[in-house]
Write a protein that holds these residues in place. Structure first.
Motif, PDB file in Angstrom:
ATOM      1  N   SER A 169       0.879   7.448  -5.226  1.00 14.48           N
ATOM      2  CA  SER A 169       1.164   7.322  -3.817  1.00 14.48           C
ATOM      3  C   SER A 169       0.615   4.832  -4.611  1.00 14.48           C
ATOM      4  O   SER A 169       1.671   4.126  -4.206  1.00 14.48           O
ATOM      5  CB  SER A 169       0.184   6.879  -3.209  1.00 14.48           C
ATOM      6  OG  SER A 169      -1.328   6.899  -3.356  1.00 14.48           O
ATOM      7  N   THR A 170       0.033   4.745  -5.511  1.00 10.34           N
ATOM      8  CA  THR A 170       0.048   3.916  -6.722  1.00 10.34           C
ATOM      9  C   THR A 170       0.880   3.197  -7.560  1.00 10.34           C
ATOM     10  O   THR A 170       1.557   1.832  -7.120  1.00 10.34           O
ATOM     11  CB  THR A 170      -1.908   3.966  -7.737  1.00 10.34           C
ATOM     12  OG1 THR A 170      -2.800   4.890  -6.811  1.00 10.34           O
ATOM     13  CG2 THR A 170      -1.578   3.210  -8.055  1.00 10.34           C
ATOM     14  N   THR A 171       1.345   4.424  -8.321  1.00 10.70           N
ATOM     15  CA  THR A 171       3.158   3.999  -8.478  1.00 10.70           C
ATOM     16  C   THR A 171       4.011   3.260  -7.977  1.00 10.70           C
ATOM     17  O   THR A 171       4.632   2.656  -8.106  1.00 10.70           O
ATOM     18  CB  THR A 171       3.133   5.282  -9.443  1.00 10.70           C
ATOM     19  OG1 THR A 171       2.195   6.272 -10.600  1.00 10.70           O
ATOM     20  CG2 THR A 171       4.135   4.744 -10.924  1.00 10.70           C
ATOM     21  N   ARG A 172       4.553   4.084  -6.684  1.00 10.71           N
ATOM     22  CA  ARG A 172       5.049   4.011  -5.790  1.00 10.71           C
ATOM     23  C   ARG A 172       5.145   1.976  -5.425  1.00 10.71           C
ATOM     24  O   ARG A 172       5.841   1.472  -5.613  1.00 10.71           O
ATOM     25  CB  ARG A 172       5.211   4.915  -4.390  1.00 10.71           C
ATOM     26  CG  ARG A 172       5.681   6.175  -4.887  1.00 10.71           C
ATOM     27  CD  ARG A 172       5.089   6.686  -3.436  1.00 10.71           C
ATOM     28  NE  ARG A 172       6.664   8.139  -3.428  1.00 10.71           N
ATOM     29  CZ  ARG A 172       6.994   9.164  -2.715  1.00 10.71           C
ATOM     30  NH1 ARG A 172       6.051   9.239  -1.243  1.00 10.71           N
ATOM     31  NH2 ARG A 172       7.141   9.927  -3.257  1.00 10.71           N
ATOM     32  N   GLU A 203       0.494  -0.772   0.027  1.00 11.10           N
ATOM     33  CA  GLU A 203      -0.057   0.376   0.202  1.00 11.10           C
ATOM     34  C   GLU A 203       0.635   1.287   0.241  1.00 11.10           C
ATOM     35  O   GLU A 203       2.214   1.378   0.501  1.00 11.10           O
ATOM     36  CB  GLU A 203      -0.790   0.109   1.099  1.00 11.10           C
ATOM     37  CG  GLU A 203      -1.968  -1.265   1.263  1.00 11.10           C
ATOM     38  CD  GLU A 203      -2.921  -1.524   2.084  1.00 11.10           C
ATOM     39  OE1 GLU A 203      -3.421  -2.167   2.539  1.00 11.10           O
ATOM     40  OE2 GLU A 203      -2.518   0.153   3.502  1.00 11.10           O
ATOM     41  N   GLY A 204       0.141   2.096  -1.503  1.00 10.06           N
ATOM     42  CA  GLY A 204       0.925   3.453  -0.931  1.00 10.06           C
ATOM     43  C   GLY A 204       0.744   4.399  -0.155  1.00 10.06           C
ATOM     44  O   GLY A 204      -0.785   4.365  -0.547  1.00 10.06           O
ATOM     45  N   HIS A 205       1.118   6.092   0.401  1.00 12.56           N
ATOM     46  CA  HIS A 205       0.051   6.194   1.657  1.00 12.56           C
ATOM     47  C   HIS A 205       1.542   7.803   1.442  1.00 12.56           C
ATOM     48  O   HIS A 205       2.192   8.041   1.582  1.00 12.56           O
ATOM     49  CB  HIS A 205      -0.062   6.068   2.686  1.00 12.56           C
ATOM     50  CG  HIS A 205      -0.409   4.734   3.087  1.00 12.56           C
ATOM     51  ND1 HIS A 205      -1.923   5.323   3.087  1.00 12.56           N
ATOM     52  CD2 HIS A 205      -0.660   3.573   2.703  1.00 12.56           C
ATOM     53  CE1 HIS A 205      -2.175   4.112   3.279  1.00 12.56           C
ATOM     54  NE2 HIS A 205      -1.217   2.733   3.260  1.00 12.56           N
ATOM     55  N   SER A 210      -0.150  -7.854  -4.798  1.00  9.37           N
ATOM     56  CA  SER A 210      -0.633  -6.757  -5.187  1.00  9.37           C
ATOM     57  C   SER A 210      -0.517  -5.444  -4.865  1.00  9.37           C
ATOM     58  O   SER A 210      -0.011  -5.692  -3.652  1.00  9.37           O
ATOM     59  CB  SER A 210      -2.433  -6.841  -4.857  1.00  9.37           C
ATOM     60  OG  SER A 210      -2.397  -6.696  -2.866  1.00  9.37           O
ATOM     61  N   ALA A 211      -1.111  -4.410  -5.033  1.00  8.55           N
ATOM     62  CA  ALA A 211      -0.604  -2.894  -5.072  1.00  8.55           C
ATOM     63  C   ALA A 211      -1.353  -2.322  -4.812  1.00  8.55           C
ATOM     64  O   ALA A 211      -2.679  -2.313  -5.735  1.00  8.55           O
ATOM     65  CB  ALA A 211       0.389  -2.319  -6.656  1.00  8.55           C
ATOM     66  N   VAL A 212      -1.885  -1.355  -4.097  1.00 13.51           N
ATOM     67  CA  VAL A 212      -2.982  -0.010  -4.371  1.00 13.51           C
ATOM     68  C   VAL A 212      -1.830   1.086  -3.551  1.00 13.51           C
ATOM     69  O   VAL A 212      -1.826   1.442  -3.168  1.00 13.51           O
ATOM     70  CB  VAL A 212      -4.427  -0.842  -2.963  1.00 13.51           C
ATOM     71  CG1 VAL A 212      -3.588  -1.141  -1.570  1.00 13.51           C
ATOM     72  CG2 VAL A 212      -5.115  -0.090  -2.987  1.00 13.51           C
TER      73      VAL A 212
END
Length: 237
Positions: free
Chosen positions: A179-182, A159-161, A202-204
């Motif tokens: 944040s999503t690209t990171r 998860e990117g924040h 998974s990435a979010v």
């Protein structure tokens, strides 16, 4: 005479209760054996055993009992032991060792959310401000985290924040994109460097929408700029 009669009645009642308990114990073993003859889901077997033990009053004083019967069924190579009633997957000791090796770093925080283990990484240690490219200095650190993922078999969500400072560039129109690209770049790192199966990852990106601290201070904003790596061990509904 009356007193002796009462004593005999009481003794008979106690003997009857002992026989009843023996019968119920045998029934429990019988049903567990029947259940194990099918292809056993180890979690369902645990739940089944708990319900039986509760029905017999074994867990009346709490659920801290060890589930020794469970270790006799299912794939013995999948589980090594139980701790306070929780099944410990094989390889978890190795995972704990890898996590301890990260304690020397000031840019990682460990959390336990239910059964899920969470590594909260300082975003500044991974990326330059306004960038989603992993910095070269972060590579050795991410390789240590990669060992944790390789030692486990559970799904992993990255998860990117960000903080609430707005960004508006051609590449990142908002903090959502940043944040999503990171998160995606870290997932790609794990796949390419560690040969992790893509279906496990998974990435979010949440942008600034899930802060850990107030964005009113520099310290709070720094805490909110983070990446969370979650080892998902909770059951999916």
């Amino acid at each position: 005479m009356k007193g002796r009669g009462k004593t005999e009645d009481g003794g008979g009642g106690a003997r009857w209760l002992t026989t009843f308990n023996d019968m119920m114990t045998l029934l429990m073993v019988f049903f567990v054996l029947l259940f194990s003859m099918a292809r056993t889901d180890i979690t369902k077997l645990k739940q089944f055993q708990v319900s039986i033990m509760k029905g017999l009053g074994v867990l009346e004083k709490g659920e801290g009992a060890a589930f020794g019967l469970i270790e006799s069924f299912g794939d013995k190579g999948q589980y090594k032991a139980t701790v306070k009633g929780r099944l410990i997957p094989e390889g978890e000791e190795l995972i704990e060792d890898y996590m301890k090796s990260l304690e020397a770093f000031n840019n990682v925080e460990f959390q336990l959310r239910g059964n899920d283990r969470v590594l909260v990484l300082d975003g500044a240690a991974l990326f330059e401000s306004g960038s989603a490219d992993i910095s070269p200095e972060a590579v050795p650190f991410l390789k240590k985290i990669l060992k944790i993922i390789q030692a486990s078999s559970c799904p992993v969500r990255v998860e990117g924040h960000t903080d609430n400072v707005p960004i508006s560039t051609e590449k990142f129109p908002s903090n959502w994109e940043l944040s999503t690209t990171r998160a995606v770049n870290i997932v790609r790192f794990f796949c390419e460097r560690g040969n992790i199966a893509p279906e496990r990852l998974s990435a979010v990106g949440y942008g600034e929408l899930r802060p850990l601290a107030s964005n009113d201070t520099a310290e709070g904003r720094a805490r909110n700029r983070r990446v969370e790596i979650i080892l998902i061990e909770s059951e999916e509904e």
